[in-house]
Design a protein around this motif. Structure first.
Motif, PDB file in Angstrom:
ATOM      1  N   PRO A 178       0.836  -1.201   0.000  1.00 39.90           N
ATOM      2  CA  PRO A 178       0.000   0.000   0.000  1.00 39.90           C
ATOM      3  C   PRO A 178       0.873   1.255   0.000  1.00 39.90           C
ATOM      4  N   ALA A 179       0.270   2.391  -0.261  1.00 39.00           N
ATOM      5  CA  ALA A 179       1.001   3.654  -0.264  1.00 39.00           C
ATOM      6  C   ALA A 179       1.635   3.919   1.096  1.00 39.00           C
ATOM      7  N   GLY A 180       2.890   4.332   1.078  1.00 42.03           N
ATOM      8  CA  GLY A 180       3.589   4.679   2.313  1.00 42.03           C
ATOM      9  C   GLY A 180       4.124   3.519   3.114  1.00 42.03           C
ATOM     10  N   ALA A 181       3.880   2.291   2.656  1.00 36.35           N
ATOM     11  CA  ALA A 181       4.302   1.102   3.409  1.00 36.35           C
ATOM     12  C   ALA A 181       5.472   0.419   2.712  1.00 36.35           C
ATOM     13  N   GLU A 182       6.152  -0.426   3.482  1.00 37.84           N
ATOM     14  CA  GLU A 182       7.202  -1.256   2.900  1.00 37.84           C
ATOM     15  C   GLU A 182       6.559  -2.454   2.203  1.00 37.84           C
ATOM     16  N   PRO A 183       7.177  -2.983   1.147  1.00 44.32           N
ATOM     17  CA  PRO A 183       6.612  -4.151   0.471  1.00 44.32           C
ATOM     18  C   PRO A 183       6.613  -5.389   1.371  1.00 44.32           C
ATOM     19  N   LEU A 184       5.548  -6.169   1.260  1.00 48.85           N
ATOM     20  CA  LEU A 184       5.462  -7.471   1.921  1.00 48.85           C
ATOM     21  C   LEU A 184       5.564  -8.541   0.851  1.00 48.85           C
ATOM     22  N   THR A 278     -10.499   0.039  -5.663  1.00 50.30           N
ATOM     23  CA  THR A 278     -10.917   1.062  -4.700  1.00 50.30           C
ATOM     24  C   THR A 278      -9.712   1.642  -3.982  1.00 50.30           C
ATOM     25  N   GLY A 279      -8.796   0.784  -3.596  1.00 48.92           N
ATOM     26  CA  GLY A 279      -7.579   1.179  -2.881  1.00 48.92           C
ATOM     27  C   GLY A 279      -6.874  -0.069  -2.403  1.00 48.92           C
ATOM     28  N   VAL A 280      -5.604  -0.225  -2.763  1.00 51.08           N
ATOM     29  CA  VAL A 280      -4.905  -1.478  -2.473  1.00 51.08           C
ATOM     30  C   VAL A 280      -4.838  -1.754  -0.977  1.00 51.08           C
ATOM     31  N   GLU A 281      -4.953  -0.714  -0.147  1.00 50.52           N
ATOM     32  CA  GLU A 281      -4.905  -0.913   1.298  1.00 50.52           C
ATOM     33  C   GLU A 281      -6.084  -1.736   1.817  1.00 50.52           C
ATOM     34  N   TYR A 282      -7.165  -1.837   1.024  1.00 46.06           N
ATOM     35  CA  TYR A 282      -8.320  -2.632   1.435  1.00 46.06           C
ATOM     36  C   TYR A 282      -8.132  -4.130   1.189  1.00 46.06           C
TER      37      TYR A 282
END
Length: 296
Positions: A178-184, A278-282
């Motif tokens: 997600p935006a602002g996060a490190e890749p998992l 909608t948003g990858v964070e979801y």
């Protein structure tokens, strides 16, 4: 699904399926009933307000249905260890006592569950033990029941995301960012999560176009991916990675997919569903519903 044996709340009727991704900072939620999912998010004012924020979410939306929860990494601990040679129904309790010197809380204040790891012939069977605060599960269940919903299960965000990979062969890797996060990085083989790793120092990949970043950022990123791929083969004794899935907030996904394909000469596919659009964070909240379906 883990922690299922700790869920002891009255089952309510309702066709809607609700997925929650809980972290100490934010709640991301999706409701699926009919063709178009609904998405909501709430900020958590402080860690001790997490359950109150869950209650407020249900009060605000009026959502009713079956709820599956994915916990963020901050809300659980996990340990890899050998599986004791005892009856299956006694394994969780035995493993719980094995971690008493590894956790700060008394074991009696934790709920403990595990899942089997893929085994190769020369090693003893191993499991990933997962634990979280007993009070968290209890208070969560009570809050959901008070909203006239049914807590179907609690899992981890990693296990939920891994269930999005449906092909048994070959080893497949999901890159989630997600935006602002490190890749998992999650590696899945034969429908089982076999390896996970947070790749530190690459949050910029989801924030800026690849062409605007210093070349060494992607070079270092690809090096860390290769180290992970090598570990899967050399240490886990699994086949080589055969496919990469990408779920990222990167502004130029096409360029990222092409670069990954060029470097590793593997099929690289964008993961696409209504949560991601909608948003990858979801995605973890949406993925929790996938795991619930698999659990039957």
């Amino acid at each position: 699904m883990i922690f299922s044996k700790w869920i002891r709340f009255t089952k309510q009727a309702g066709r809607a399926r609700i997925g929650l991704h809980l972290s100490p900072q934010k709640i991301l939620a999706v409701k699926v009933e009919g063709d178009e999912p609904e998405f909501e998010q709430r900020s958590v004012p402080s860690a001790d307000k997490l359950i109150a924020t869950v209650s407020q979410l249900f009060s605000d939306t009026g959502w009713r249905g079956r709820v599956q929860v994915a916990l963020s990494a901050e809300l659980y601990q996990q340990f890899q260890m050998e599986k004791p040679k005892i009856p299956e129904e006694e394994v969780s309790a035995a493993l719980g006592w094995n971690i008493r010197d590894l956790v700060k809380e008394p074991v009696t204040e934790l709920v403990v569950d595990y899942y089997d790891l893929l085994q190769h012939a020369v090693s003893a069977p191993k499991v990933n033990l997962v634990c979280t605060r007993r009070s968290l599960v209890q208070e969560l269940g009570e809050a959901i029941a008070e909203a006239d919903c049914y807590l179907q299960g609690v899992t981890t965000w990693e296990l939920a995301l891994a269930d999005l990979i449906t092909e048994p062969e070959p080893v497949q890797v999901l890159l989630f960012q997600p935006a602002g996060a490190e890749p998992l990085l999650l590696a899945v083989h034969q429908h089982q999560l076999c390896f996970s790793r947070q790749l530190r120092g690459f949050s910029e990949l989801a924030n800026a176009p690849l062409g605007t970043l210093e070349p060494f950022i992607f070079d270092n990123f690809s090096l860390e991916l290769q180290r992970s791929f090598d570990f899967i083969v050399s240490q886990l004794k699994l086949p080589e990675t055969g496919k990469i899935y990408v779920a990222s907030a990167a502004p130029d996904l096409g360029a990222l997919v092409k670069k990954l394909h060029d470097v590793f000469d593997l099929p690289v596919t964008l993961l696409v569903n209504k949560a991601i659009t909608t948003g990858v964070e979801y995605l973890p909240a949406f993925a929790a519903l996938t795991e619930a379906e698999g659990a039957g």
